[in-house]
Design a protein around this motif. Structure first.
Motif, short mmCIF file in Angstrom:
data_model
loop_
_atom_site.label_atom_id
_atom_site.label_comp_id
_atom_site.label_asym_id
_atom_site.label_seq_id
_atom_site.Cartn_x
_atom_site.Cartn_y
_atom_site.Cartn_z
N ARG A 17 -4.52 -25.98 -19.39
CA ARG A 17 -4.49 -24.58 -19.79
C ARG A 17 -5.87 -24.06 -20.18
NH1 ARG A 17 0.85 -22.85 -20.68
NH2 ARG A 17 2.36 -24.54 -20.67
N PHE A 18 -6.86 -24.97 -20.17
CA PHE A 18 -8.21 -24.58 -20.59
C PHE A 18 -9.25 -24.75 -19.50
CE2 PHE A 18 -6.01 -25.76 -24.54
CZ PHE A 18 -6.26 -24.64 -25.32
N ILE A 19 -9.11 -25.78 -18.67
CA ILE A 19 -10.15 -26.07 -17.69
C ILE A 19 -9.56 -26.36 -16.32
CG2 ILE A 19 -11.76 -27.01 -19.41
CD1 ILE A 19 -10.96 -29.82 -18.48
N ILE B 198 -8.61 -19.78 -11.90
CA ILE B 198 -9.62 -20.38 -12.77
C ILE B 198 -10.60 -21.20 -11.93
CG2 ILE B 198 -10.02 -22.07 -14.59
CD1 ILE B 198 -7.50 -21.16 -15.91
N THR B 199 -11.85 -20.82 -11.98
CA THR B 199 -12.88 -21.56 -11.25
C THR B 199 -13.37 -22.75 -12.07
OG1 THR B 199 -13.60 -19.52 -10.16
CG2 THR B 199 -15.11 -21.39 -10.08
N PRO C 48 6.09 -21.55 -14.59
CA PRO C 48 5.82 -22.92 -14.12
C PRO C 48 5.02 -23.73 -15.13
CG PRO C 48 4.51 -21.31 -12.92
CD PRO C 48 5.46 -20.53 -13.76
N GLU C 49 5.14 -25.03 -15.01
CA GLU C 49 4.40 -25.92 -15.90
C GLU C 49 2.90 -25.72 -15.76
OE1 GLU C 49 3.88 -30.74 -16.70
OE2 GLU C 49 5.46 -30.00 -15.38
N LYS C 50 2.44 -25.44 -14.54
CA LYS C 50 1.03 -25.15 -14.29
C LYS C 50 0.93 -23.72 -13.76
CE LYS C 50 -0.23 -29.95 -13.36
NZ LYS C 50 -0.83 -30.89 -12.38
N PRO C 51 0.73 -22.75 -14.64
CA PRO C 51 0.76 -21.34 -14.21
C PRO C 51 -0.51 -20.87 -13.52
CG PRO C 51 0.33 -21.49 -16.56
CD PRO C 51 0.58 -22.89 -16.09
N TYR C 52 -1.61 -21.61 -13.66
CA TYR C 52 -2.88 -21.14 -13.12
C TYR C 52 -3.12 -21.66 -11.70
CZ TYR C 52 -3.85 -20.07 -18.03
OH TYR C 52 -3.77 -19.58 -19.31
#
Length: 309
Positions: A32-34, A238-239, A296-300
């Motif tokens: 969620r951060f990187i 997210i880059t 979703p568990e990984k939204p990004y």
């Protein structure tokens, strides 16, 4: 033996940083951060903090006769810090700056970026600018100023099925394969791996994909300028980390007002069409079916890195 309070506190800070990074990896909140491609680096950082903690522990206690080594409090030529200097405003501010991310990391739960962030950034303005940039890039590529375009236009091998699901970095040839597959598909499935690449390609030539079916998921975002039956199916890309997160999304239209609230995650199926917003040509999804889903568990989303040989 002499106990150095500040040295002990510094050891505690190092251990806490190591623990925080370990916790984020253990709970999978680190995603969620990187960008996941940096996870190994953050794991290494956790180990380095732990090593520094063990080194720092050796400075917590010292024999009284060895205090200050060859330095004295009245020796003005001694400039290094022994860790037992009296607390002053400068030292306190330095500690607060270091402690702040630790407090937020342990006390606050990670929050997924949502429509409130999209609203502050001006989502539709960003989306229209992205498509405008894509069309400018298309014009540049049409002049064969890019090696990627030359490779794509000259690539004549048959389409083959490639499994790149777990690859964070692919070659130009493999990227060309993805684009070829996109052009050949009757129904475009925007899964998380190909989403960013497909989004760029569709934005680069909106008309080419008009009439194709498309399946995607994302959170609902509505702007005041949109009509009641329009919404943006949005995702955050997210880059490197959340600090550089940018919103990407498709303007979508349903037959009647779906009464969906912002931040509602939906899975939709529709047909690609073309519209314009602020004078910019945009893809428009005419939704034929949709359903509400859980976040979703990984939204990004994360971009695919292309190796330039």
């Amino acid at each position: 033996m002499q106990l150095h309070i500040q040295q002990a506190f510094r050891a505690f800070i190092l251990l806490t940083f190591s623990t925080l990074l370990f916790k984020l990896h253990y709970t999978r909140d680190i995603s969620r951060f990187i960008n996941p491609k940096y996870e190994v680096l953050s794991q290494i950082a956790s180990i380095i903090f732990l090593i520094l903690f063990f080194i720092q522990v050796t400075r917590v206690w010292s024999a009284r006769e060895n205090l200050h080594h060859n330095c004295h409090h009245d020796d003005h030529s001694c400039h290094h810090d022994h860790g037992d200097a009296p607390l002053n405003t400068k030292i306190m501010i330095a500690y607060l700056v270091i402690i702040f991310p630790l407090l937020t990391g342990f006390l606050l739960s990670p929050k997924v970026l949502d429509s409130s962030i999209a609203d502050k950034k001006g989502a539709m303005l960003i989306v229209s600018k992205q498509n405008q940039a894509s069309q400018v890039e298309k014009n540049k590529l049409s002049g064969e100023s890019s090696p990627k375009k030359k490779e794509l236009s000259g690539y004549e091998s048959p389409i083959r099925s490639i499994n790149l699901k777990n690859q964070r970095e692919i070659s130009v040839e493999e990227y060309n394969e993805l684009v070829k597959q996109l052009e050949q598909k009757k129904t475009i499935e925007m899964n998380d791996y190909v989403y960013a690449a497909y989004y760029d390609e569709i934005g680069m030539d909106v008309g080419k994909y008009k009439g194709k079916k498309i399946k995607l998921k994302g959170f609902v975002y509505k702007e005041k300028e949109l009509s009641k039956n329009q919404l943006v199916i949005s995702r955050f890309l997210i880059t490197h980390c959340v600090a550089d997160a940018s919103i990407i999304g498709f303007l979508s239209e349903v037959s009647k007002d779906p009464a969906l609230e912002n931040d509602t995650w939906i899975e939709a199926e529709g047909v690609l069409d073309v519209t314009s917003y602020n004078g910019t040509e945009l893809p428009l999804i005419k939704i034929i079916d949709w359903k509400i889903i859980n976040e979703p568990e990984k939204p990004y989303l994360y971009p695919i890195n292309i190796k330039i040989m």
